[in-house]
Design an enzyme around this catalytic site. Structure first.
Site, PDB file in Angstrom:
ATOM      1  NE  ARG A 173      -0.863   0.002   4.944  1.00 32.84           N
ATOM      2  CZ  ARG A 173      -1.188   1.090   5.607  1.00 32.84           C
ATOM      3  NH1 ARG A 173      -1.996   1.977   5.072  1.00 32.84           N
ATOM      4  NH2 ARG A 173      -0.694   1.319   6.805  1.00 32.84           N
ATOM      5  NE  ARG A 177       0.757   9.208  -5.337  1.00 33.39           N
ATOM      6  CZ  ARG A 177       0.386   9.765  -4.205  1.00 33.39           C
ATOM      7  NH1 ARG A 177       0.926  10.912  -3.833  1.00 33.39           N
ATOM      8  NH2 ARG A 177      -0.532   9.205  -3.451  1.00 33.39           N
ATOM      9  NE  ARG A 249       6.983  -2.520  17.209  1.00 34.65           N
ATOM     10  CZ  ARG A 249       8.159  -2.584  17.844  1.00 34.65           C
ATOM     11  NH1 ARG A 249       8.428  -3.605  18.645  1.00 34.65           N
ATOM     12  NH2 ARG A 249       9.044  -1.603  17.711  1.00 34.65           N
ATOM     13  NE  ARG A 279       3.597   9.268  13.019  1.00 28.66           N
ATOM     14  CZ  ARG A 279       2.421   9.028  12.466  1.00 28.66           C
ATOM     15  NH1 ARG A 279       2.275   9.168  11.155  1.00 28.66           N
ATOM     16  NH2 ARG A 279       1.379   8.654  13.182  1.00 28.66           N
ATOM     17  CD  GLU A 300       3.639   8.512  16.192  1.00 25.12           C
ATOM     18  OE1 GLU A 300       3.410   7.581  15.406  1.00 25.12           O
ATOM     19  OE2 GLU A 300       3.068   9.631  16.111  1.00 25.12           O
ATOM     20  CE1 TYR A 348      -2.850   1.123  11.107  1.00 22.51           C
ATOM     21  CE2 TYR A 348      -3.663   0.969   8.853  1.00 22.51           C
ATOM     22  CZ  TYR A 348      -3.160   1.715   9.903  1.00 22.51           C
ATOM     23  OH  TYR A 348      -2.983   3.068   9.752  1.00 22.51           O
ATOM     24  CG  ASP A 350      -6.714   3.340   6.698  1.00 21.29           C
ATOM     25  OD1 ASP A 350      -5.838   3.554   7.565  1.00 21.29           O
ATOM     26  OD2 ASP A 350      -6.436   3.114   5.495  1.00 21.29           O
TER      27      ASP A 350
END
Length: 383
Positions: A173, A177, A249, A279, A300, A348, A350
């Protein structure tokens, strides 16, 4: 007369299912162990700066599901937001996902799209015809240079293991580009709720047929006090983890503050393995229509989830899948309990998928009641 229904968890799953079933005339009670609704997408105003903070890490709404987009817009005003992620690696800042600008900057070139495509194909490892691991997938996609700069160190930090141990599917995923589009997502509908996610979930829960009880834990032994229970907590937690714990995690957030604009973007990834954080997020940039002098940021870092930690990312490697199948088999034998959401199905998800699955679960329940059928333990196969 409606059923007495219990939602365990006041996140998106419990709220969406609860609202639909309350609208259908059922008596809905929602419990949550936390002091707030909205689960991990909980947002709140920082008292000192006024910044809308994503307390458990950033959540950016993006979907191609028009029905879900219409649903969330019933309960919140969504304003335009494009997620433009940057990455600091090897002493430079690049745009993610890897795009034409990233490629030209990284290699010091000025290639056009067709030239860049051919160049990346020349970098890719052609000997890998059936990638099995994350590393093999990355090498087959983009070659060793870009893999080591953007994926290897970040992935080791995020998952706590070598990319050679992770399945290739994790990378499927992440796009590359060959144009200058640096929008991280490619979905038709993208945005942020103007007043934050918690206000949106509170509006979903604002129905006379719904009672919400916060800071309240559910004892599975009490399940028979309800006509049906929807459980959005950890699947293994329903059974007291008695077969062992499914691996996750977790994330640690180190908050710090600054005046003005500290990093110039909402999300800055750190690709180098020797930098501890994955990040840094600067939360005022998630609400670009607002202006704030002060800034709230979070470093994080990812680590193995312990018994007292918040589970974020299901690991789902071989060992976990074997244990998962044991719990799923056990759950399928339950009467009047349905397992939903990210934790209840150990996947997981969204936000848009969570909402769509919750909508489906609610309709499945109403159909089952109308046809005097048993409600299944899962409306989505967790395996």
């Amino acid at each position: 007369m409606g059923d007495k229904l219990l939602m365990v968890g006041a996140g998106l799953s419990g709220a969406v299912i609860g609202r639909r079933l309350a609208e259908a005339g059922h008596e809905v009670t929602i419990l949550d162990a936390r002091s707030h609704v909205a689960g991990n997408c909980h947002t709140e105003r920082d008292a000192e700066t006024g910044v809308m903070v994503h307390v458990y890490g950033p959540h950016i709404f993006h979907t191609d599901d028009e029905g879900v987009w219409d649903y969330v817009n019933r309960f919140a005003d969504f304003l335009p937001y494009k997620n433009r992620v940057k990455s600091t690696t090897q002493g430079q800042v690049f745009s993610l996902p890897i795009n034409l600008h990233t490629i030209n900057q990284f290699y010091g070139k000025t290639m056009r799209p067709d030239e860049a495509r051919a160049f990346i194909e020349s970098q890719a490892d052609k000997s890998i015809t059936d990638p099995q691991s994350f590393e093999e997938q990355a090498l087959a996609f983009v070659g060793r240079d870009l893999y080591e700069a953007f994926f290897k160190g970040y992935t080791e930090k995020q998952w706590g293991c070598s990319p050679t141990e992770l399945p290739a599917s994790i990378l499927k995923r992440l796009p590359v580009r060959f144009n200058y589009d640096d929008n991280y997502f490619f979905h038709r509908f993208q945005g942020m709720p103007e007043d934050g996610y918690t206000a949106m979930v509170e509006r979903i829960l604002d129905h006379p047929g719904i009672t919400v009880r916060l800071e309240t834990r559910f004892d599975p032994a009490q399940a028979d006090q309800w006509d049906h229970v929807f459980w959005s907590g950890p699947l293994d937690g329903f059974y007291g983890f008695d077969l062992g714990r499914l691996g996750y995690r977790t994330l640690d957030f180190e908050q710090f503050r600054a005046q003005g604009d500290w990093q110039g973007c909402a999300v800055m990834n750190y690709g180098d393995a020797d930098v501890p954080q994955t990040r840094i997020t600067e939360h005022k940039h998630f609400s670009p229509w607002e202006e704030h002098e002060g800034s709230v940021l979070y470093r994080e870092t990812s680590r193995e989830c312990g018994p007292d930690d918040i589970p974020y990312y299901p690991i789902r490697l071989v060992e976990e899948k074997a244990l998962l199948s044991d719990y799923v088999e056990r759950a399928r034998a339950e009467q009047n309990v349905t397992f939903v959401g990210r934790l209840g199905t150990y996947r997981y998800l969204d936000m848009d998928v969570t909402i769509r699955e919750a909508m489906t679960a609610a309709e499945t329940f109403l159909s089952a009641r109308a046809e005097a059928r048993a409600m299944p333990a899962f409306t989505v196969d967790p395996s």
